[in-house]
Scaffold this motif. Sequence first.
Motif, short mmCIF file in Angstrom:
data_model
loop_
_atom_site.label_atom_id
_atom_site.label_comp_id
_atom_site.label_asym_id
_atom_site.label_seq_id
_atom_site.Cartn_x
_atom_site.Cartn_y
_atom_site.Cartn_z
N THR A 111 0.84 -1.21 0.00
CA THR A 111 0.00 0.00 0.00
C THR A 111 0.87 1.26 0.00
O THR A 111 0.60 2.21 -0.73
CB THR A 111 -0.85 0.04 1.30
OG1 THR A 111 -1.20 -1.29 1.62
CG2 THR A 111 -2.04 0.92 1.17
N TYR A 112 1.91 1.25 0.83
CA TYR A 112 2.81 2.40 0.90
C TYR A 112 3.56 2.56 -0.42
O TYR A 112 3.78 3.66 -0.90
CB TYR A 112 3.82 2.23 2.05
CG TYR A 112 3.16 2.22 3.40
CD1 TYR A 112 2.77 3.41 4.01
CD2 TYR A 112 2.92 1.02 4.06
CE1 TYR A 112 2.15 3.41 5.25
CE2 TYR A 112 2.31 1.01 5.30
CZ TYR A 112 1.92 2.20 5.89
OH TYR A 112 1.31 2.19 7.11
N PHE A 113 3.94 1.41 -0.99
CA PHE A 113 4.68 1.47 -2.25
C PHE A 113 3.81 2.06 -3.34
O PHE A 113 4.26 2.93 -4.11
CB PHE A 113 5.18 0.07 -2.65
CG PHE A 113 5.85 0.08 -3.98
CD1 PHE A 113 7.15 0.55 -4.11
CD2 PHE A 113 5.18 -0.32 -5.13
CE1 PHE A 113 7.77 0.61 -5.35
CE2 PHE A 113 5.78 -0.26 -6.37
CZ PHE A 113 7.09 0.20 -6.47
N GLU A 114 2.56 1.62 -3.42
CA GLU A 114 1.68 2.11 -4.49
C GLU A 114 1.48 3.62 -4.37
O GLU A 114 1.46 4.34 -5.36
CB GLU A 114 0.34 1.36 -4.46
CG GLU A 114 0.52 -0.04 -5.05
CD GLU A 114 -0.65 -0.97 -4.80
OE1 GLU A 114 -1.63 -0.55 -4.15
OE2 GLU A 114 -0.56 -2.14 -5.24
N ARG A 115 1.38 4.07 -3.13
CA ARG A 115 1.22 5.52 -2.91
C ARG A 115 2.46 6.27 -3.39
O ARG A 115 2.37 7.26 -4.10
CB ARG A 115 0.99 5.75 -1.42
CG ARG A 115 0.64 7.15 -1.08
CD ARG A 115 -0.11 7.24 0.22
NE ARG A 115 0.74 6.83 1.34
CZ ARG A 115 0.33 6.85 2.60
NH1 ARG A 115 -0.87 7.21 2.91
NH2 ARG A 115 1.15 6.48 3.57
N LEU A 116 3.62 5.73 -3.03
CA LEU A 116 4.87 6.42 -3.42
C LEU A 116 5.06 6.38 -4.94
O LEU A 116 5.47 7.37 -5.55
CB LEU A 116 6.06 5.75 -2.73
CG LEU A 116 7.40 6.37 -3.08
CD1 LEU A 116 8.18 6.68 -1.82
CD2 LEU A 116 8.23 5.49 -3.97
N GLU A 117 4.73 5.23 -5.53
CA GLU A 117 4.90 5.07 -6.98
C GLU A 117 4.11 6.14 -7.73
O GLU A 117 4.63 6.76 -8.65
CB GLU A 117 4.39 3.68 -7.36
CG GLU A 117 4.78 3.23 -8.74
CD GLU A 117 4.17 1.89 -9.08
OE1 GLU A 117 3.17 1.48 -8.44
OE2 GLU A 117 4.70 1.24 -9.99
#
Length: 315
Positions: free
Chosen positions: A68-74
């Motif tokens: 979830t955090y990765f998708e937000r950062l991406e």
Amino acid sequence: MLPNVLQPSATDHVPVLAAEVRESLAVRPGQTVVDATFGAGGHAALLAADLQGRGKLIAIDRDPTVRTYFERLEKRSGVQARLLRGDFSVVLPQLAANGVQADAILLDLGVSSMQLDRPDRGFSYSVDAPLDMRMDTSQDLTASAIVNEWPERELVTIFRRYGEERYARQIGRAILRRRGEQPFERTGELVDTIKGAIPAPARFGEGHPAKRVFQALRIAVNDELGSLETALPAALEMLRPGGRLAVIAFHSLEDRIVKHRLRGLPGLSVLTKKPVVPSLLEVRRNPRARSARLRAAERLSEASIQAGSAPARAR
Ligand SMILES: C[S@@+](CC[C@H](N)C(=O)[O-])C[C@H]1O[C@@H](n2cnc3c(N)ncnc32)[C@H](O)[C@@H]1O
């Protein structure tokens, strides 16, 4: 000034030694950055900002919940980003074997605030929860398997070695006695057994009486020291000449491994004679930063190895 979305507050996590990590890695546009302990992406957001929209970010974490955090950062970072889920001691050698090269690699070791604060993960001695402590929830070994099944001698060894627990023998014996009557299922049961095993004055001494045993179990469940030993040479292999590696350790066992490995690996120049520690202000704002120790190194180019010259300390 960073765009607002890339400030650490864009995640739920305050990255430790953030300015010092940025300075050590000195990331420039167009480079490839590997964050091998992505967590909530706090450091990754800052390093992605240093890429200024040009470059690649490879994120690694063994915890599936970081997606979830990765998708937000991406979405927000504007750089080419990939998340590889797995243990960095497996993923980094795979990347190195596939010829992937990096200009900056970060390892911010240990558990994240989200892992500690999620009671169901069982990392915390202050909340009653299932005795789990796995960073990778698909892994078989749990803290409850260790506490219920490992021989007393091995329990005592890990409590001493990984927890530096003075009362390791007494705690080991009390665990054996209790599990003979009823297996451990919850962190609260283990905390009570530890409290009952140590002398009364020690219960009120430095820190929580279960702190050291919980640290030892966490290290054993996740094979934290073994992973670090394997990962460091692979990280070096991936670094381009002039590329930098930064490692944040949170206890002396980890820091010792980092210190010796960085000194012992050929072709590497250590940039931090002494570990960089957080300022008093940072510790006041984020008490979890208290024990952080940052060490960094730069991979030498063939030319500088031959000339015997050290790289510049700052870029
Ligand atoms: C201290 S947190 C990192 C926080 C991150 N730097 C940030 O700013 O959000 C450590 C993270 O590394 C992961 N981790 C720890 N050991 C690992 C390993 N051997 N392989 C892959 N991930 C690991 C944990 O699951 C956790 O999410």
